[in-house]
Design a protein around this motif. Sequence first.
Motif, mmCIF file in Angstrom:
data_model
loop_
_atom_site.group_PDB
_atom_site.id
_atom_site.type_symbol
_atom_site.label_atom_id
_atom_site.label_comp_id
_atom_site.label_asym_id
_atom_site.label_seq_id
_atom_site.Cartn_x
_atom_site.Cartn_y
_atom_site.Cartn_z
ATOM 1 N N GLY A 140 22.217 -71.970 21.548
ATOM 2 C CA GLY A 140 21.772 -70.718 22.173
ATOM 3 C C GLY A 140 21.025 -69.877 21.164
ATOM 4 O O GLY A 140 21.594 -69.442 20.177
ATOM 5 N N ILE A 176 26.582 -62.788 28.050
ATOM 6 C CA ILE A 176 26.114 -63.558 26.888
ATOM 7 C C ILE A 176 25.032 -62.788 26.153
ATOM 8 O O ILE A 176 25.054 -62.660 24.934
ATOM 9 C CB ILE A 176 25.564 -64.931 27.338
ATOM 10 N N ILE A 214 29.341 -71.597 26.699
ATOM 11 C CA ILE A 214 29.653 -70.396 25.912
ATOM 12 C C ILE A 214 30.660 -69.522 26.659
ATOM 13 O O ILE A 214 31.678 -69.119 26.103
ATOM 14 C CB ILE A 214 28.373 -69.585 25.605
ATOM 15 N N VAL A 263 21.736 -63.373 22.954
ATOM 16 C CA VAL A 263 20.893 -64.498 23.333
ATOM 17 C C VAL A 263 19.936 -64.062 24.443
ATOM 18 O O VAL A 263 20.370 -63.519 25.454
ATOM 19 C CB VAL A 263 21.755 -65.688 23.807
ATOM 20 N N ASP A 278 29.608 -60.031 13.556
ATOM 21 C CA ASP A 278 28.396 -60.814 13.338
ATOM 22 C C ASP A 278 28.722 -62.248 12.921
ATOM 23 O O ASP A 278 28.031 -63.193 13.290
ATOM 24 C CB ASP A 278 27.523 -60.150 12.273
ATOM 25 N N ARG A 317 22.724 -50.690 15.569
ATOM 26 C CA ARG A 317 24.016 -50.212 15.099
ATOM 27 C C ARG A 317 23.833 -49.386 13.819
ATOM 28 O O ARG A 317 24.336 -48.273 13.708
ATOM 29 C CB ARG A 317 24.830 -51.468 14.813
ATOM 30 N N PHE A 330 34.219 -67.263 22.652
ATOM 31 C CA PHE A 330 33.469 -66.176 23.269
ATOM 32 C C PHE A 330 34.409 -65.186 23.932
ATOM 33 O O PHE A 330 34.246 -63.974 23.814
ATOM 34 C CB PHE A 330 32.466 -66.724 24.296
ATOM 35 N N ILE A 368 26.163 -61.391 22.493
ATOM 36 C CA ILE A 368 25.664 -62.113 21.325
ATOM 37 C C ILE A 368 24.135 -62.088 21.210
ATOM 38 O O ILE A 368 23.587 -62.655 20.283
ATOM 39 C CB ILE A 368 26.222 -63.559 21.235
ATOM 40 N N VAL A 428 29.748 -64.170 16.006
ATOM 41 C CA VAL A 428 28.562 -64.462 16.818
ATOM 42 C C VAL A 428 27.808 -65.647 16.223
ATOM 43 O O VAL A 428 27.415 -66.582 16.934
ATOM 44 C CB VAL A 428 27.639 -63.221 16.905
ATOM 45 N N ILE A 486 29.656 -68.872 16.987
ATOM 46 C CA ILE A 486 29.487 -69.319 18.373
ATOM 47 C C ILE A 486 28.111 -69.923 18.577
ATOM 48 O O ILE A 486 27.966 -70.987 19.183
ATOM 49 C CB ILE A 486 29.705 -68.129 19.343
ATOM 50 N N LYS A 487 27.104 -69.265 18.022
ATOM 51 C CA LYS A 487 25.738 -69.766 18.187
ATOM 52 C C LYS A 487 25.600 -71.142 17.545
ATOM 53 O O LYS A 487 24.971 -72.036 18.090
ATOM 54 C CB LYS A 487 24.747 -68.799 17.551
#
Lengths: 512, 98
Positions: free
Chosen positions: B97, A503, B5, A509, B85, A270, B11, A507, B88, B91-92
């Motif tokens: 994850g 996912i 998730i 992962v 960010d 980004r 999410f 994010i 994110v 959530i993590k």
Amino acid sequence: MQTVLGQPTLTGIFFFLLFVSITLYITYWAAKRTRTTTEFYAAGRSITGLQNGLALAGDYMSAASFLGIAGLVSLKGYDGLIYAVGWLVGWPIVMFLIAEPLRNLGKYTFADVVAYRLKQRPIRTAAATGALITVLFYLIAQMVGAGSLIKLMFGLPYEIAIIIVGCLMIAYVLFGGMLATTWVQIIKACLLLGGATLLVLLTLYKFGFNYLELFSTVTTQYGEKFVQPGGLITNPLDAISLGIALMFGTAGLPHILMRFYTVPDAKEARKSVFYATGFIGYFYILTFTIGFGAAALVGQEIIKKIDKGGNMAAPLLAEALGGEIFLGFLAAVAFATILAVVAGLTLAGASAVSHDIYVGVVKRGRADEKQEVRAAKIATLCLGILAIILGIVFKGQNVAFMVGLAFAVAASANFPALLMSIFWRKFTTQGAVWSIYTGLTLSVVLIILSPTVWVDILKNPQAIFPLKNPGIVSFFASFAMGILVSLLTQEKEAEAKFESEKIRSYIGVGAE
Amino acid sequence: MKEKILSSSEFKSLVRSKNAISLILTMAELVVYFGFVLLIAYNKEFLSQKIYGPVNVGIPIGIGVIVVSWIFTGIYVAWSNKKYDQKVAEIKEKLGGE
């Protein structure tokens, strides 16, 4: 005005040798740390956002956009600006739609992303074909441009110039991989930005740092029309079509997309687009001023006498303001620019051949790293030699249509499939394959039937397809075909995988 | 883990907000650029009006499109760095994850 343009000068040769030795040293340094595929294609994902931003800018600011836009502005005034604007506006699209998901989903090529949840072999064949055709047309245009420019600037014979460019680019990519290529881009981007800034400062100095003075001078010399939009865009549909190709083509250029894998994560990807957009925008505003400066201080007559297309406007201005030394420096920068762009293109082409076609299609994904790196190096060598041969074959051709074609193919064959595979759950393998081949075939066929080739090159009296750029037809047809075929076919597996893709895409992962 | 998730409201709202921002900014960029192209194609007179000395409307607009494109990407980066960010990371942390 007397000019030494066209003769090899000592300062020119000095700056040129300096650049070549620095970049070859970098290649030597990079060669020691380029063993694995990640290192070869993606510089070990070790590049920072700012570095990659510079490298992206370096990949994008070709000699055509520097010398070409400055020249166009010096001869056509305002209309040159229209091109500069068109060349920039694809970057926000790259940022908003594809930079992050691309980084999170892919490994080395954009085909990785399209093929992520679809059937590997048909997708990789199609996507690699689109990538290769884009790269080849862009490469030929750069090579032909390089030969003519170096001939004009140093007085070297065309063929020798092409061979030097070809050999250097093969060396960078073959031995140094993405790491060397990236650093060549970074150095070149800094030189180009620095050189253009200096040129603008010297120009403005002549006008007491008053921009209005510069404007008054060009309008008194060439009339009010010069700073107004004129006849460059006569057919609105053509303008929109070119706009589509430039905007979405940027988001489908394989050598640009490939750069997103050199940074460690989506956040850096980004950042790199933000920096790149800033550098490129700043640079285009500079070229606009350089063009006006050249028109005012050198004069259109001399510019046109040296080169009909105005390509030498910037170097002539440099000579007028900074003498032989500045001209020598700028000539070397233009050379560096060409080298960096062709190296990036060659690497992107080689990765499409080795990673997508050799490993993905021929070996069905079963090749070890050593084999893959070897395949990539053989592909580099072949592409490099092909580029030299094609550069010589196409000598003297108008290359503008090839750049137009490269952007049209990128916008029509590469971008729609990439976008739909990221955002649309129901996208299927058949849909992607049809979308890519439709965009590819239509853009190539329509450009052959367009005035640019059918009338200007093949000398037919009337074009079969009226627009100069096929973007507006091929871009939408590619989307329509992708949607239609996807709706007619069903792929439960791909739909199921879309969820886990989400996912990773959003994010990060599981991203490499 | 994956199902957890995917079915979490966090999410879903993350995906929604990210898509919304991307779509809005893309549309804005398209309007700005194709607006400029259409002005050149259909209303050259408007762009040729003088505003100050020899400078006409077309020049700040042309350069403006370049500057606006950069500002848009800046807005996107600022939003992502601040909001995206952070979400994110939340959530993590909550659902695992890596």
